[in-house]
Design a protein around this motif. Structure first.
Motif, short mmCIF file in Angstrom:
data_model
loop_
_atom_site.label_atom_id
_atom_site.label_comp_id
_atom_site.label_asym_id
_atom_site.label_seq_id
_atom_site.Cartn_x
_atom_site.Cartn_y
_atom_site.Cartn_z
N ASP A 1 -4.37 7.00 -0.44
CA ASP A 1 -5.05 8.25 -0.13
C ASP A 1 -4.64 8.65 1.28
N CYS B 1 -0.04 22.22 -3.26
CA CYS B 1 0.22 21.35 -4.40
C CYS B 1 0.72 22.13 -5.61
N TYR C 1 1.29 12.33 -7.83
CA TYR C 1 0.43 13.51 -7.92
C TYR C 1 -0.18 13.76 -6.55
N THR D 1 -2.58 15.94 -3.95
CA THR D 1 -3.79 16.74 -4.02
C THR D 1 -4.06 17.38 -2.66
N THR D 2 -5.06 18.26 -2.63
CA THR D 2 -5.34 19.00 -1.40
C THR D 2 -6.45 18.39 -0.56
N GLU E 1 -10.55 15.38 -3.98
CA GLU E 1 -9.72 15.69 -5.15
C GLU E 1 -8.86 14.48 -5.53
N ALA E 2 -8.34 13.78 -4.54
CA ALA E 2 -7.53 12.59 -4.82
C ALA E 2 -8.37 11.51 -5.49
N THR F 1 -9.29 12.61 -9.08
CA THR F 1 -8.11 12.54 -9.94
C THR F 1 -7.77 11.11 -10.28
#
Length: 83
Positions: free
Chosen positions: A6, A39, A65, A67-68, A72-73, A76
């Motif tokens: 992260d 993204c 992937y 993320t913003t 969100e990370a 997800t």
């Protein structure tokens, strides 16, 4: 046994002082190179980072992937772990 990275860089990690000259110079230099990322659309730096992560990550990383936000990370990662 899975591990997730992260790359959080939000309000809690930017307390470097008001108008820090070193940080301002680095931010200004970056804006001269590349002013905005998202993204939604791949860019050369994002693709380069994804390729580097695949190269240095143990195992066989086939997808990255971005993320913003940290939230969100995290959400997800949980969703993908349940698939």
């Amino acid at each position: 046994g899975k591990e997730y990275l992260d790359f959080f860089a939000g309000i809690l990690t930017v307390g470097v002082g008001h108008a820090n000259a070193e940080v301002n110079a680095a931010a200004s230099a970056q804006m001269e190179r590349f002013g905005h990322t998202a993204c939604l659309y791949p860019s050369e730096p994002v693709v380069t980072l994804a390729e580097k992560l695949a190269e240095i990550t143990p195992g066989r990383l086939e997808q990255t992937y971005f993320t913003t936000s940290g939230t969100e990370a995290d959400e997800t990662a949980v969703m993908l772990a349940q698939v």
